[in-house]
Scaffold this active site. Structure first.
Site, PDB file in Angstrom:
ATOM      1  N   GLU A  41     -25.831   2.061  57.463  1.00  0.00           N
ATOM      2  CA  GLU A  41     -25.168   1.344  56.374  1.00  0.00           C
ATOM      3  C   GLU A  41     -26.100   1.320  55.172  1.00  0.00           C
ATOM      4  O   GLU A  41     -27.229   0.820  55.252  1.00  0.00           O
ATOM      5  CB  GLU A  41     -24.772  -0.082  56.771  1.00  0.00           C
ATOM      6  CG  GLU A  41     -24.009  -0.785  55.657  1.00  0.00           C
ATOM      7  CD  GLU A  41     -23.356  -2.093  56.074  1.00  0.00           C
ATOM      8  OE1 GLU A  41     -23.031  -2.901  55.184  1.00  0.00           O
ATOM      9  OE2 GLU A  41     -23.165  -2.315  57.297  1.00  0.00           O
ATOM     10  N   GLU A  62     -31.353  -1.730  52.365  1.00  0.00           N
ATOM     11  CA  GLU A  62     -31.056  -2.670  51.293  1.00  0.00           C
ATOM     12  C   GLU A  62     -32.326  -2.975  50.506  1.00  0.00           C
ATOM     13  O   GLU A  62     -33.240  -3.619  51.021  1.00  0.00           O
ATOM     14  CB  GLU A  62     -30.475  -3.969  51.857  1.00  0.00           C
ATOM     15  CG  GLU A  62     -30.166  -5.030  50.807  1.00  0.00           C
ATOM     16  CD  GLU A  62     -29.265  -4.484  49.703  1.00  0.00           C
ATOM     17  OE1 GLU A  62     -29.753  -4.411  48.549  1.00  0.00           O
ATOM     18  OE2 GLU A  62     -28.111  -4.115  49.986  1.00  0.00           O
ATOM     19  N   ASP A 104     -35.251   2.995  48.379  1.00  0.00           N
ATOM     20  CA  ASP A 104     -34.224   3.973  48.046  1.00  0.00           C
ATOM     21  C   ASP A 104     -33.669   4.636  49.309  1.00  0.00           C
ATOM     22  O   ASP A 104     -34.417   5.215  50.098  1.00  0.00           O
ATOM     23  CB  ASP A 104     -34.842   5.026  47.128  1.00  0.00           C
ATOM     24  CG  ASP A 104     -33.817   5.937  46.484  1.00  0.00           C
ATOM     25  OD1 ASP A 104     -32.733   6.123  47.067  1.00  0.00           O
ATOM     26  OD2 ASP A 104     -34.098   6.461  45.394  1.00  0.00           O
ATOM     27  N   ASP A 156     -22.887  -0.438  43.799  1.00  0.00           N
ATOM     28  CA  ASP A 156     -22.902  -0.693  42.363  1.00  0.00           C
ATOM     29  C   ASP A 156     -22.102   0.408  41.669  1.00  0.00           C
ATOM     30  O   ASP A 156     -22.404   1.586  41.823  1.00  0.00           O
ATOM     31  CB  ASP A 156     -24.340  -0.699  41.850  1.00  0.00           C
ATOM     32  CG  ASP A 156     -24.470  -1.279  40.449  1.00  0.00           C
ATOM     33  OD1 ASP A 156     -23.563  -1.031  39.625  1.00  0.00           O
ATOM     34  OD2 ASP A 156     -25.467  -1.969  40.178  1.00  0.00           O
ATOM     35  N   ASP A 201     -13.864  -2.133  44.984  1.00  0.00           N
ATOM     36  CA  ASP A 201     -12.785  -2.812  44.266  1.00  0.00           C
ATOM     37  C   ASP A 201     -12.688  -2.300  42.834  1.00  0.00           C
ATOM     38  O   ASP A 201     -12.002  -2.895  42.011  1.00  0.00           O
ATOM     39  CB  ASP A 201     -13.006  -4.326  44.276  1.00  0.00           C
ATOM     40  CG  ASP A 201     -14.320  -4.718  43.600  1.00  0.00           C
ATOM     41  OD1 ASP A 201     -15.325  -4.026  43.830  1.00  0.00           O
ATOM     42  OD2 ASP A 201     -14.344  -5.713  42.851  1.00  0.00           O
TER      43      ASP A 201
END
Length: 250
Positions: A80, A105, A132, A154, A190
Site C-alpha cells: 500500500e 507513508e 519515497d 495527492d 474523489d
C-alpha cells in the site's frame, strides 16, 4: 493488453483535461509535507522504538525473494503506497491474515497513527517505509507482489504539478515488474481529473486491463472496504469516491 472503457464510465469522466500522453518525472516529487501537529509522547516513542524494527532498507542489496521479510508460509504480499492514517492497511491485514503487507507513508503523523495500532494489535506480517515509494518499487524483487493499493493519492491539481502524480508511465512499468501475473493494482480517488488521468495512463499501458464489466463498477468499493477519515470527509463535502481495479496480464 488494453481494456475498453465502458461507455457509461466515459461519460462520467468527460470534460476533464488531465490526460497528457506523457509526464516528466522528477525524483522525490510525489509527496508534499512530511509533518503535521506535534506527536504525543506515546507516538513519538513508537517512532523511536517500534518503527526501526519494521523499517525496510532499500539501500541494501535487492533480495531474491521476500522470505527474509516475512514468514515463508505467507501466501502472498500486498503493497500500500501512501497509507495515510493506516485505517485501510490495518483492516486489510485482518482480511488477509496469511499475507505479508508493506506500507509506505512519508507523512510522520500518519506513520505514527499506524504504529499505535500495530503496537496494540501486534505487527506480525507488516513492514514499513517512511520515504519515497519509488525507493521500495526499485528495490523489491521481480514478481513478488499480489497487489498494489494507491488510495486517495495527492492529486496535484495544478497543471504544472501533474509531473508529481504517482500514476505515470515509469511507475506503471515498475508495477508491471513487481506484480505477479494476474496481480492487481487498485486505485481510489474523489478527484475526477485524477481518475480520468489514471484511466488514460492504464489504458495506454500494455500490461494492464481495467476489470470493470459495467459502467457502475467504479462506484463499488472492494470487499471488506473500510472507509477512511479522508473518504468520509470527501463524501460530506459532496465529492464522489471512485474505485478502479486493473489486472496485470497473465
Amino acid at each position: 493488453m488494453r481494456s475498453p472503457v465502458p461507455a457509461e464510465a466515459r461519460v462520467v469522466f468527460m470534460g476533464h483535461e488531465d490526460t497528457p500522453e506523457t509526464a516528466s518525472i522528477k525524483p522525490r516529487a510525489f509527496y508534499g509535507r512530511r509533518k503535521g501537529p506535534a506527536l504525543r509522547d506515546y507516538q513519538a516513542g513508537l517512532m523511536d522504538t517500534l518503527l526501526p524494527t519494521l523499517l525496510l532498507d532499500p539501500k541494501s542489496n535487492r533480495p531474491a525473494t521476500l522470505d527474509g521479510l516475512f514468514d515463508p508460509s505467507r501466501r502472498g504480499t500486498w503493497l500500500e503506497i501512501g497509507f495515510g492514517g493506516g485505517e485501510h492497511l490495518a483492516a486489510h491485514r485482518h482480511l488477509k491474515p496469511d499475507f505479508g503487507f508493506i506500507g509506505v507513508e512519508p507523512f510522520i503523523n500518519g506513520m505514527a497513527k499506524l504504529l499505535s495500532v500495530l503496537d496494540d494489535e501486534g505487527a506480525q506480517g507488516v513492514r514499513l517505509y517512511n520515504d519515497d515509494a519509488t525507493d521500495i518499487l526499485n528495490w523489491l524483487p521481480d514478481g513478488c507482489l499480489d497487489g498494489i493499493d494507491l488510495l486517495y493519492p495527492d492529486p496535484w491539481h495544478k497543471k504544472r504539478h501533474w509531473k508529481r502524480r504517482f500514476v505515470n508511465p515509469a511507475n506503471l512499468d515498475r508495477f508491471e515488474r513487481l506484480l505477479k501475473p494476474g496481480g492487481v493494482f487498485r486505485f481510489a480517488s474523489d478527484i475526477p481529473g485524477y481518475v480520468n488521468w489514471t484511466l488514460h495512463h492504464l489504458n495506454q499501458h500494455q500490461a494492464f486491463a481495467w476489470t470493470a464489466e459495467t459502467g457502475s463498477d467504479w462506484q463499488q468499493p472492494w470487499d471488506g472496504w473500510v472507509r477512511t477519515r479522508y473518504e468520509a470527509k470527501a463524501i460530506r463535502e459532496g465529492r464522489t469516491p471512485c474505485y478502479l481495479t486493473f489486472q496485470r496480464s497473465v
